[in-house]
Design an enzyme around this catalytic site. Structure first.
Site, PDB file in Angstrom:
ATOM      1  N   SER A   1      16.446  -5.468   6.379  1.00 32.20           N
ATOM      2  CA  SER A   1      17.829  -5.184   6.768  1.00 32.20           C
ATOM      3  C   SER A   1      18.383  -4.033   5.941  1.00 32.20           C
ATOM      4  CB  SER A   1      18.704  -6.433   6.590  1.00 32.20           C
ATOM      5  OG  SER A   1      18.891  -6.734   5.223  1.00 32.20           O
ATOM      6  N   SER A   2      17.879  -3.847   4.722  1.00 31.91           N
ATOM      7  CA  SER A   2      18.411  -2.765   3.878  1.00 31.91           C
ATOM      8  C   SER A   2      18.046  -1.402   4.476  1.00 31.91           C
ATOM      9  CB  SER A   2      17.899  -2.890   2.440  1.00 31.91           C
ATOM     10  OG  SER A   2      16.493  -2.843   2.376  1.00 31.91           O
TER      11      SER A   2
ATOM     12  N   ASP B   1       9.612   0.931   4.755  1.00 36.43           N
ATOM     13  CA  ASP B   1      10.710   0.356   5.535  1.00 36.43           C
ATOM     14  C   ASP B   1      11.518   1.414   6.277  1.00 36.43           C
ATOM     15  OD1 ASP B   1       9.820  -1.928   4.358  1.00 36.43           O
ATOM     16  OD2 ASP B   1      11.524  -2.169   2.999  1.00 36.43           O
TER      17      ASP B   1
ATOM     18  N   THR C   1       0.826  -1.210   0.000  1.00 36.69           N
ATOM     19  CA  THR C   1       0.000   0.000   0.000  1.00 36.69           C
ATOM     20  C   THR C   1       0.858   1.256   0.000  1.00 36.69           C
ATOM     21  OG1 THR C   1      -0.137  -0.368   2.376  1.00 36.69           O
ATOM     22  CG2 THR C   1      -2.081  -0.941   1.093  1.00 36.69           C
ATOM     23  N   ASP C   2       2.127   1.144   0.407  1.00 41.59           N
ATOM     24  CA  ASP C   2       2.942   2.368   0.567  1.00 41.59           C
ATOM     25  C   ASP C   2       3.133   3.117  -0.744  1.00 41.59           C
ATOM     26  OD1 ASP C   2       4.755   0.420  -0.355  1.00 41.59           O
ATOM     27  OD2 ASP C   2       6.366   0.999   1.033  1.00 41.59           O
TER      28      ASP C   2
ATOM     29  N   GLY D   1      12.645 -10.132   4.361  1.00 43.27           N
ATOM     30  CA  GLY D   1      11.466  -9.276   4.428  1.00 43.27           C
ATOM     31  C   GLY D   1      11.356  -8.522   5.741  1.00 43.27           C
TER      32      GLY D   1
ATOM     33  N   GLY E   1      17.519 -10.242   3.749  1.00 43.85           N
ATOM     34  CA  GLY E   1      16.697 -10.799   2.670  1.00 43.85           C
ATOM     35  C   GLY E   1      15.538 -11.645   3.152  1.00 43.85           C
TER      36      GLY E   1
END
Ligand code: ADP
Ligand code: MG
Length: 402
Positions: A146-147, A191, A56-57, A143, A141
């Site tokens: 971490s990025s 995120d 949704t973002d 979900g 990786g």
């Protein structure tokens, strides 16, 4: 962009210390090892779980994440020669670049860091040349983002090290630009907002159009409940391409419907909108986004009223929508949801962008082990790699450790 394999990363440390003591010490040790001496400070930013509101973002809609106790720590200090040096416990050999770094120059994991320097300058701020060492217990990786934890830890470190006047509400978009334009991953604002703006014990209700936030009480323990996170450990496949394809379908649908974004279609207008779309794929993608935005609003209402247990059916409905309409789940996450529900969970759904990753289940607090065992049993029966499960509590957002 997963150039560092999930195997190379620390597996989730169940019950990770909220003080991130071990990870903070690892970051400080990595700094001393790479550069000699002590860092000027340690800054941390968490991974996140999205309670509800998936994809949704980038449709200008609503999301409701909370921060994990697992986090990424940046040990940072001034650079003696005006260049940036970065290293990670997962990539100990330092990478260097200059203040005028531009997209394409630094690749691999270092792009997330160089991207933050580039995005800060692009936004009109002058980050201080620094040496950084990174350590993390956020699984890579999976979900859990971490990025964004990496970008947010680096951004917070550079802002505070340089005494830059970057308002908190502007920071997520700067970190997002690093990921979109320097790394080249077309992700939304969820995120980075979660990693930077979440607060302990709260879920973050974010309007992805206005960036307005509301801290929603999220006291599971008081309700005798817990969130079990189940990492499916399923190999990610086609993530970048499928993500881009979903984004494109949403934009196409909004254009046909004559609205700036699918956020502008409400549940009452949905039947007429679906009639206008015609194409079955666009209809399904639109139905997910429109109903998912409403589920976020309904979840927020229930949490505000202290009716935590009642959000369960909304979580499960969100999963069905991701599976049937948005088509972003895989067998491992579907089995994770079904077996958690069969073991008595009040609701369960995949969390994160999809095609693998994690499931979250709302359970009675005393059912964590039994639920985890039931899911592991269901995985073993089907010959899937074993899942990793732990109870997640809502930790703090990005900030200085010392
Ligand atoms: P997710 O955000 O879901 O964990 P991504 O593919 O978006 O997965 O980001 C993972 C990438 O982020 C890794 O491949 C690596 O390039 C980078 N990364 C994250 N944490 C670290 C770390 N502690 N050290 C080095 N690189 C990291
Ligand atoms: Mg990511």
């Amino acid at each position: 962009m997963s150039d560092i394999s999930a195997e190379a990363a620390a597996s989730p440390k169940a019950g990770a210390s909220p003080e991130a003591g071990g990870i903070a010490a690892e970051a400080a040790a990595a700094f001393a090892e790479a550069y000699g001496g002590q860092p000027a400070g340690l800054w941390a930013a968490p991974g996140r779980v999205n309670l509800i509101g998936e994809h949704t973002d980038y449709n200008d809609g609503f999301v409701l994440p909370f921060a994990l106790p697992q986090r990424t720590v940046a040990a940072a200090g001034p650079s003696p020669d005006g260049t940036f040096s970065i290293c990670s416990t997962l990539a100990p050999e330092p990478v260097t670049f200059g203040l005028e770094t531009a997209p394409g120059e630094v690749t691999g994991w270092g792009a997330y860091v160089a991207g933050v320097v580039w995005a800060l300058r692009d936004a009109g701020f002058e980050p201080p040349a620094a040496r950084l060492a990174i350590a993390s217990d956020v699984p890579l990786g999976s979900g859990l983002s971490s990025s964004a934890a990496l970008e947010s830890a680096v951004l917070t470190a550079l802002v505070e090290l340089g005494g830059l006047d970057v308002p908190l509400e502007r920071r997520p978009a700067i970190a997002q630009r690093a990921e979109n334009l320097y790394v080249g991953a077309p992700t939304g604002i969820l995120d980075q907002s979660a990693s930077i703006r979440c607060e302990a014990g709260k879920a973050l209700f974010l309007d992805c159009r206005s960036y307005a936030v509301e801290q929603i009480p999220f006291d599971l323990a008081a309700a005798g409940l817990a969130i079990l996170v189940i990492n499916s450990n399923a190999p990610h496949q086609h993530v970048d391409g499928e993500y881009g394809a979903r984004r494109k379908s949403c934009e196409e649908s909004a254009a046909i419907l004559g609205v700036p974004a699918l956020r502008d279609v409400g549940v009452p207008e949905l039947p007429a909108a679906l009639d206008r779309l015609g194409d079955e794929v666009l209809r399904k993608r639109t139905r997910h986004i429109v109903t998912e935005n409403q589920r976020v609003l309904d979840t927020v209402e229930l949490l505000r009223a202290g009716r935590v247990r009642e959000i369960g059916p909304l979580l499960t409905a969100s999963h069905a929508s991701m599976r049937d309409d948005f088509e972003i789940t895989v067998a491992q996450v579907d089995v994770g949801v079904e077996s958690a529900l069969a073991a008595g969970a009040h609701g369960a759904r995949m969390t994160g962008g999809g095609f693998g990753g994690c499931v979250l289940a709302l359970i009675d607090a005393d059912r964590a082990e039994a639920t985890a065992a039931a899911v592991a049993g269901a995985y073993a029966e089907r010959g899937f790699a074993a899942p990793t499960s732990w109870v997640a509590t809502a930790g703090p957002g990005a900030g200085r450790l010392r």
